[in-house]
Design an enzyme around this catalytic site. Sequence first.
Site, PDB file in Angstrom:
ATOM      1  N   LYS B  82      -6.706  27.907 -42.163  1.00  0.00           N
ATOM      2  CA  LYS B  82      -7.826  29.084 -42.758  1.00  0.00           C
ATOM      3  C   LYS B  82      -7.465  29.475 -43.812  1.00  0.00           C
ATOM      4  CE  LYS B  82     -11.138  32.344 -40.492  1.00  0.00           C
ATOM      5  NZ  LYS B  82     -11.363  33.070 -39.071  1.00  0.00           N
ATOM      6  N   SER B 157     -15.709  32.006 -37.137  1.00  0.00           N
ATOM      7  CA  SER B 157     -15.503  31.977 -38.740  1.00  0.00           C
ATOM      8  C   SER B 157     -14.357  30.767 -39.173  1.00  0.00           C
ATOM      9  CB  SER B 157     -15.004  33.249 -39.423  1.00  0.00           C
ATOM     10  OG  SER B 157     -13.851  33.751 -38.749  1.00  0.00           O
ATOM     11  N   SER B 181     -13.977  33.684 -33.252  1.00  0.00           N
ATOM     12  CA  SER B 181     -13.864  32.631 -34.341  1.00  0.00           C
ATOM     13  C   SER B 181     -12.961  31.662 -34.293  1.00  0.00           C
ATOM     14  CB  SER B 181     -13.223  33.661 -35.531  1.00  0.00           C
ATOM     15  OG  SER B 181     -14.750  34.371 -35.961  1.00  0.00           O
TER      16      SER B 181
END
Lengths: 65, 471
Positions: B82, B157, B181
């Site tokens: 990420k 996310s 997330s």
Amino acid sequence: MDEKTSLAAGIARHLQGLGYDEKRLAEIATEVDILNGAVRKAAAARLTFDDEPAAFASLMAREAK
Amino acid sequence: MINEDPALGDLSEIGDAIGDRKLTSVQATEACLHRIETWQPRTNAFLRLEADKALAQARAMDKELAAGKRRGRLHGVPMAHKDMYYRTGQLSTGGSEIRRHWTAPVTATVLERLDAAGVVELGFLNMAEFAAGPTGHNVHHGHCRNPWDGARVTGGSSSGSGASVAARMVYGALGSDTGGSIRLPASACGVVGMKATYGRVSRAGAVARSWSLDHVGPLTRTVRDNARILGVIAGYDPDDSTTSEKAVPDYEATLDGGVAGLRIGVALPEALVPVDAQVGAAVQAATDALGRLGATILPARMPDFTDLYRSAEVMVKCEAAAMHRPWMESGAPYANQVRTRMEAGFFIPATQYIDALRLRAHFVREFLDIAMADVDAVVLPAIPFPVPTLEETDVESSGGPATLSMVARFTGLTRPFNTLGVPALSLPCGFDANGMPIGLQLVGRPFDEALLYRIGHAYQGATDHHRRVPL
């Protein structure tokens, strides 16, 4: 402008130095009212003088598997 | 057994094959790059692909092995992360426009640990702007698309982490989890995601969403893969004072312990969030499978999380408003829904924020006393409804009440465990009528990740949901 929106306008301008229009301030005032009310209610039901934020970390360590 | 296409192998299988010199790190990296060529246009999972750098790293890892040096069980294995883990001198966008050209001054502790373990870094992955959003939408860098159906959300996310692992572009990826997330994209993309205990993994050098609720963790194809990565990144870090000094177990060593004799509570908490019938049936089937494996299945009682939800909102909003203030004051370019979700934080009194923090221990006590009193782990869905489309959940474009309600319900069954800080693992347990994955969530006592991995591994040994690959 109702009382809560007016209060939010004062906080924005005088305490936080932020500018919002009246519509957004009314939305924020409603949101904050709900959150504050919920935390106050939860706190009244559970918290005592001796509760501190660090109790969370202590409890996690104590309950560790 | 290595597949004909090494990209389709599991991380642990590939790591072992590299260690045994049956496969080179370069071959594994090239296989991933080939896969990325096909799947990146369909998913937009990568924000930055660093192919040349990854191949150079892979060659270096192969050279070390040839010289007799193996750094560990991740030596030479390609991963991506990420785009919120800092690496000194390199871009780190946090999925934002604001930091599109920003370079990090430090390297995240978790990246340093993966570097030391010999992991090859393929690049950085799409994510919700500043990790604020449960769907995978991103107006600045393009939405991430689910490899099972490009019209549907990945969950967020850690959107790119879920999509890239599911599409077999990488063997594993780091995500982060403030309200779900890691577990939401794991569930929506059909992979495994671990949000370990708060304090188990260092947050140093990672973009914060809420210091009190953020958790760093891996997304992988199998439970074994996940256990292998957590074993490397977990542990005390002087750069993150909230990390625990508790020793990190060898999670892989206890995977085969089975579930016989364990007591597992099942929660389909309709009172919290309505659970779709397909999702409920898949979770029920999973618990039946665990029962057949020898676990005792019991109904779980969950505490009333109403006060917990509100307290968590207070924490996130106040902490996010504080850290984002300079940008918000200067009118920096946020997506509307990202900015508006933080604004209330400027208006909540400090006493309420502190009370939310003081309440946290009480919420943990209630959870342990009510939900965990008679069980070793609790099972519940990760996402309570079938994976929706990007259009149905686009709050930035439509923002209607139905859209907002669906997006809010996304985190209804994941968010409590961030406030509670207890470990929670999501793993695939079936597919809905649209052919989209359904995720099972296992929740345990503080620092009991090993038990969740053991249960998940037993389940994966008896089922094959995790073996299905998007076409």
